[in-house]
Design an enzyme around this catalytic site. Structure first.
Site, PDB file in Angstrom:
ATOM      1  N   GLU B 184      -4.970   1.495  -0.100  1.00 43.17           N
ATOM      2  CA  GLU B 184      -5.817   0.317  -0.363  1.00 43.17           C
ATOM      3  C   GLU B 184      -6.985   0.196   0.614  1.00 43.17           C
ATOM      4  OE1 GLU B 184      -2.485   0.074  -0.697  1.00 43.17           O
ATOM      5  OE2 GLU B 184      -2.261  -0.665  -2.749  1.00 43.17           O
ATOM      6  N   HIS B 253       5.482 -10.236  -2.502  1.00 46.67           N
ATOM      7  CA  HIS B 253       4.754  -9.933  -3.729  1.00 46.67           C
ATOM      8  C   HIS B 253       4.351 -11.187  -4.493  1.00 46.67           C
ATOM      9  CE1 HIS B 253       6.276  -5.950  -2.892  1.00 46.67           C
ATOM     10  NE2 HIS B 253       5.554  -5.452  -3.868  1.00 46.67           N
TER      11      HIS B 253
END
Lengths: 370, 449
Positions: B184, B253
């Site tokens: 990322e 998450h």
């Protein structure tokens, strides 16, 4: 009831497919015999054979950076320049040797020790110095400062204040060159300190995976602020840092402008021929502290003095010019005078130019109107 | 006899399509053999046999859509039973008996959406999921603008971890639909550099939870460079992906980053609710010369809405009144709008007409629309699927206090998630998340009812 998460796509193996061998049987044998593991490698770079005018030009550019930085240091001491200010003194041969191998369509990006890169990219000294003093006529209208300067017109994409952030950004510039097919490449400079940031390796991986036209240049000036390479790096031969990504590396004497120019040519040829990225480690040295506020007590005066005396890139070029008969002392003095005039002009301009209008506070936040 | 039930194959899967049977009645299967292909909301999955035996009955025909999780789709006779010579015959004979298989009707995933009456469009519309609308926005912009490309994890060959980029690889090829490694920080920086170099990247984060690894480039590299360069360095990039709580995936998450990004000058931050807004705003985001953080929501991906056909861009920075009402203003965005609509139905039954503002863009914030509604209703509740502290709700309340104080007949309340990391246990998770009943209570409270 079990289930598999195997997606239905053409290239993914089915769960029932025989597993691939877990290790490459050739890996150890190959690495023992050759650290490059047999991937294609560029040839050993040759020291550049400069013409007289070329060498004089390199000398002039290095001198411009040196004198500019000395003057910036003085202005900092006088309180004309604020914040962080990282001087390039000692490292001049790196940027001069590399830039000379580039085309105008190529892109350059670096970290916060960026004044030299800008001058050598052809950005007027006034605009750089006026940015350092925070004036409206600065290259960033006085809103960036020493660490945040850019000139898209000159292919210079900053000037980035976060250590190693420029590495994926430069890889992205290379991605854009490849995407557009414009034949350009991106030179991405970073230091020995930045070479320990994870995003550098994320960039190496993608650059090689996608064969991006990028030259990674590690300016190894031996100290990441106060921490020497040996104290911070398990592999201190930084040119090897690309090996596990198959990015070939070359180690270069960064105090010899012609050695740098030669290696830059090897790198440019490699990248332009579509072979993907290459890594150059330039062994160099900064004479001043990490920034103006660094007392540099982590190294001895003797170490710095010895480096200045024995390895100074500008003095070496000067000797080579005289010995080669390319110019005499008088001509070199003339060049020195010309350079001093440019720097003095820039400093005077930067001191006298007005600060930005207060209304500039609110401009350039967004481009669009919403 | 073992009953094979349709399993949940993703955290949000409630139903699936039985795409294909890979066995027939009477087949003998071993543990690990593939039984069927199931299409979920995210991908096509293969269903394996846990135990060996003989397939006695397939209860659901291949091609059946909307099969609910837990539905019995097949019956397998154990190996011991099969060992008897007569077993296959018995099994086949058993088939018709079990034929009355409970095939679920397509479920009403649109229950909440059905309340979205007031948004009407001129011209033709089509019914689309948010997922399809997002995909169409990207495809349409890629057709007209060669500099637009998509990159991210699993965006190409996998067709998108949440199927949002489905079909793009086929149409635009691997140069413009780029699978990245799991990296990322690296690809957010690479995309930002590509934008500086003149391209218009769409960077997909599999979820915004993973973008925390990349937030330095979103903020320090993308958002600030135009300012720091005195307006020379453009960075026209879209960072997009699902944001906020999904379902039972735990604290790491499940997080709403809207307040984080919305606090950063130099960024555009968008968080749509409906498919029409998702499409229209994504088109505007891609066309914007500024860096955009585009926050989607996994739980909305499968919901269907009317979407205007053709090239309809929705302007950035404009809120929308999705329900008109005179008594109280509910301000929300993203999935919170659905919760507000649900609450409005309950309130209407009790004689309170709520006006609902969908902010849609969180930076720049359309304060004019919020203040106009406050002037009309004099009461306000902010509804946010996220933490309460330093939230979008905090900002809205501040704006109302600073610029709409004289219009207030009651203190503004905020209804948000509970101020804890999101727990896993179903009951705790439910207790932690935004609920319509709490919105109803808050609305009544500010109406002094």
């Amino acid at each position: 009831m079990a289930r598999t998460a195997t997606p239905k796509s053409g290239t993914k193996p089915k769960a029932s497919a025989a597993p691939a061998a877990l290790t490459d049987p050739a890996a150890n044998a190959a690495s023992a015999k050759d650290s490059s593991r047999g991937w294609p490698r560029p040839p050993e770079p040759k020291r550049h054979k400069a013409t007289g005018p070329e060498l004089l030009d390199f000398y002039r550019q290095m001198l411009l950076v040196r004198r500019f930085e000395e003057r910036a240091g003085q202005l900092y001491g006088m309180g004309m320049i604020g914040g962080f200010c990282h001087l390039y003194i000692g490292q001049e041969a790196v940027v001069v040797g590399i830039q000379a191998a580039l085309r105008p369509t190529d892109s350059v990006i670096t970290g916060y020790r960026d004044h030299g890169h800008m001058l050598v990219a052809g950005i007027p000294a006034e605009a750089v110095m006026a940015e350092l003093t925070g004036r409206a006529a600065g290259i960033s209208k006085g809103k960036g400062g020493s660490m945040h300067m850019f000139s898209v017109e000159h292919g210079f994409y900053g000037g980035h204040g976060i250590v190693a952030a420029q590495v994926p950004l430069g890889t992205g510039l290379a991605f854009a060159h490849k995407y557009k097919g414009d034949g350009g490449l991106a030179v991405t400079y970073f230091g020995d300190g930045a070479s320990n940031q994870g995003q550098v390796y994320e960039s190496f991986n993608m650059a090689e995976l996608w064969k991006l036209p990028v030259i990674f240049v590690i300016e190894n000036n031996q100290y990441a602020m106060g921490t020497s390479v040996n104290r911070s790096s398990s592999e201190d031969q930084l040119y090897r840092r690309g090996e596990s990504f198959r990015v070939p590396g070359l180690q270069v004497d960064g105090m010899d402008v012609l050695a740098v120019r030669g290696a830059a040519q090897t790198a440019v040829d490699w990248v332009r021929s579509g072979k993907g990225p290459i890594l150059l480690e330039l062994k160099t040295y900064r004479y001043r502290g990490h920034s103006m506020s660094d007392p540099a007590k982590y190294r001895s005066r003797e170490e710095v003095a010895a480096m200045r005396e024995k390895s100074d890139p500008i003095e070496a070029a000067k000797r080579e010019i005289i010995e080669g008969g390319f110019a005499d002392e008088a001509r070199l003095k003339e060049i020195d005078k010309e350079v001093r005039a440019i720097v003095t002009g820039a400093a005077d301009f930067a001191e006298e130019a007005p600060e930005p209008e207060l209304s500039e506070l609110y401009t350039d936040v967004l481009v669009g109107t919403y | 006899m073992a009953e094979i039930k349709l399993p949940a194959m993703s955290p949000t899967m409630e139903e699936g399509t039985l795409a294909k049977w890979l066995v027939a009645e009477g087949d003998v299967v071993k543990p690990g053999d593939l039984l069927a292909e199931i299409e979920t909301d995210k991908a096509t999955m293969e269903l394996e046999a846990d135990d060996g035996g003989t397939v006695v009955t397939l209860h659901v025909a291949a091609g059946t859509e909307g099969v609910k999780v837990g539905t019995v789709i097949a019956t397998i006779a154990g190996e011991d039973e099969v060992a008897a010579p007569a077993a296959p015959v018995v099994a086949k004979a058993a088939a018709p008996v079990a034929a009355a298989a409970p095939v679920a009707a397509p479920i009403a995933a649109e229950a909440v959406v059905a309340a979205t009456a007031p948004v009407a469009f001129d011209g033709p519309v089509k019914r689309q999921t948010v997922r399809e609308a997002l995909r169409d926005a990207m495809a349409e912009e890629m057709r007209t603008t060669p500099e637009v490309f998509v990159m991210g994890e699993e965006v190409a060959e996998y067709q998108g971890a949440y199927k949002v980029t489905q079909g793009l690889l086929e149409e635009f090829g691997p140069q413009r639909v780029v699978d990245t490694p799991i990296t990322e920080y690296g690809f957010a920086g690479l995309g930002t550099g590509a934008a500086m170099g003149g391209l218009k990247p769409i960077v997909e984060f599999m979820t915004f939870n993973f973008a925390m690894q990349a937030i330095d480039h979103i903020i320090n590299s993308a958002a600030k460079t135009n300012y720091m360069s005195g307006g020379q360095m453009r960075c026209p990039i879209v960072f997009r992906g699902p944001n906020g709580a999904a379902s039972r995936v735990g604290a790491q998450h499940s997080q709403n980053y809207a307040p984080w990004y919305a606090s950063v000058p130099g960024l555009i931050v968008i968080a749509p609710y409906s498919a029409a807004d998702a499409k229209g705003l994504l088109k505007s985001a891609i066309r914007s010369p500024d860096p955009v953080v585009f926050l989607e929501n996994e739980l909305l991906y499968g919901q269907s809405f009317d979407v205007p056909e053709g090239d309809v861009a929705v302007p950035i920075g404009k809120a929308s009144v999705v329900r008109a009402g005179r008594d109280v203003t509910l301000v929300s965005y993203s999935i919170g709008v659905g919760v507000a609509l649900e609450a409005a139905k309950t309130l209407a039954a009790e004689g309170i007409e709520a006006e609902i503002i969908d902010l849609r863009t969180l930076r720049p914030l359309d304060t004019a629309t919020v203040l106009a509604s406050l002037k009309k209703t004099n009461r306000m509740v902010v509804v946010e699927e996220g933490w309460p502290v330093c939230s979008i709700a905090s900002e809205i309340i501040t704006v109302a206090m600073e610029q709409g104080f004289d219009d207030l007949d009651a203190p503004i309340l905020r209804v948000t998630n509970v101020d804890v990391p999101l727990p896993y246990a179903a009951n705790l998770e439910k207790a932690a998340l935004l609920k319509a009943e709490d919105v109803v209570s808050a609305a009544k409270k500010v109406c002094y009812k």
